[in-house]
Design an enzyme around this catalytic site. Sequence first.
Site, PDB file in Angstrom:
ATOM      1  N   HIS A 109       0.810  -1.302   0.066  1.00  0.00           N
ATOM      2  CA  HIS A 109       0.039  -0.045  -0.218  1.00  0.00           C
ATOM      3  C   HIS A 109       0.901   1.266   0.011  1.00  0.00           C
ATOM      4  O   HIS A 109       1.750   1.362   0.798  1.00  0.00           O
ATOM      5  CB  HIS A 109      -1.008   0.014   1.117  1.00  0.00           C
ATOM      6  CG  HIS A 109      -1.786   1.131   1.166  1.00  0.00           C
ATOM      7  ND1 HIS A 109      -2.934   1.299   0.459  1.00  0.00           N
ATOM      8  CD2 HIS A 109      -1.822   2.497   1.928  1.00  0.00           C
ATOM      9  CE1 HIS A 109      -3.411   2.476   0.531  1.00  0.00           C
ATOM     10  NE2 HIS A 109      -2.702   3.191   1.509  1.00  0.00           N
ATOM     11  N   THR A 141      -5.866  -8.352   6.399  1.00  0.00           N
ATOM     12  CA  THR A 141      -6.932  -8.992   7.291  1.00  0.00           C
ATOM     13  C   THR A 141      -8.154  -8.501   6.987  1.00  0.00           C
ATOM     14  O   THR A 141      -8.140  -7.657   5.806  1.00  0.00           O
ATOM     15  CB  THR A 141      -6.635  -8.488   8.846  1.00  0.00           C
ATOM     16  OG1 THR A 141      -6.334  -7.118   8.755  1.00  0.00           O
ATOM     17  CG2 THR A 141      -5.009  -9.145   9.311  1.00  0.00           C
TER      18      THR A 141
HETATM   19  C1  GAR Z   1       1.815   0.224  -6.595  1.00  0.00           C
HETATM   20  O1  GAR Z   1       2.150   1.379  -6.781  1.00  0.00           O
HETATM   21  C2  GAR Z   1       0.961  -0.055  -5.320  1.00  0.00           C
HETATM   22  O2  GAR Z   1       1.477   0.562  -4.128  1.00  0.00           O
HETATM   23  C3  GAR Z   1      -0.512   0.546  -5.493  1.00  0.00           C
HETATM   24  O3  GAR Z   1      -0.628   0.096  -6.834  1.00  0.00           O
HETATM   25  C4  GAR Z   1       0.557   0.419  -7.580  1.00  0.00           C
HETATM   26  C5  GAR Z   1       0.680  -0.900  -8.623  1.00  0.00           C
HETATM   27  O4  GAR Z   1       1.434  -0.617  -9.486  1.00  0.00           O
HETATM   28  N1  GAR Z   1      -1.497  -0.151  -4.678  1.00  0.00           N
HETATM   29  C6  GAR Z   1      -2.371   0.364  -4.294  1.00  0.00           C
HETATM   30  O5  GAR Z   1      -2.738   1.513  -4.477  1.00  0.00           O
HETATM   31  C7  GAR Z   1      -3.310  -0.569  -3.412  1.00  0.00           C
HETATM   32  N2  GAR Z   1      -4.428   0.046  -2.707  1.00  0.00           N
HETATM   33  P1  GAR Z   1       2.233  -1.779 -10.415  1.00  0.00           P
HETATM   34  O6  GAR Z   1       1.102  -2.617 -10.907  1.00  0.00           O
HETATM   35  O7  GAR Z   1       3.089  -1.232 -11.208  1.00  0.00           O
HETATM   36  O8  GAR Z   1       2.888  -2.801  -9.294  1.00  0.00           O
END
Ligand code: GAR
Length: 210
Positions: A109, A141
Amino acid sequence: TPRVVILISGGGSNMTAIADQVSAGMIDAEVAAVICNNPEAAGLQKARDRNIPTDVVDHRQFASREDFDRALMASIDSFEPDLVVLAGFMRILTAEFVNRYEGHMINIHPSLLPKYQGLHTHQRAIDACDTQHGVTVHFVTEVLDDGPNIIQAVVPIFDGDDAATLQKRVQQQEHVIFPIAVKWFVEGRLRMVKNAAELDGNKLPSTGLQ
Ligand code: GAR
């Protein structure tokens, strides 16, 4: 060899960061599958390029969250994972789903949890005039963007940052800490015990670095 299933929704840069450490022999695991809820996601091709089995479970094909989650569970379980990795998987999960993989599912996150659960974390940190921001890997969780922290990375917020520049800085750290958490787990060093994360039997701090 421990089996890892990675769930993605988008570009898959965290998935490739993990998969490339596995291929390089830095993480002793097998990426058993990459599963995606979006047939158009760029990350799917990156998985195929790496000869990783892929599956698409398109949430738009299901009438309810419960039906979608059951189909997703069926797909995941067919690959018999030891660890489920949510790598930019942008669907809210039902309690039934979360409970099934409890202690075996981790998420990344883009904030210093417990700060900024939910979306638009980079903009919110800028709007709050925070001087630092970051990213958290945690066990999943039932509470969204909650669950015991495993590892965090902190980045500075500079004058003139916008959400895009800050996101880029945070993502560089994502690609560092997420593979570390996966490595700890598949080596049997990381566990969730009574809603706390433990590394080598030592309880990890639950509220991060604030
Ligand atoms: C990541 O930066 C992650 O931190 C975020 O989505 C992105 C996916 O990038 N996750 C969230 O926002 C979860 N709520 P990626 O597909 O290049 O790994």
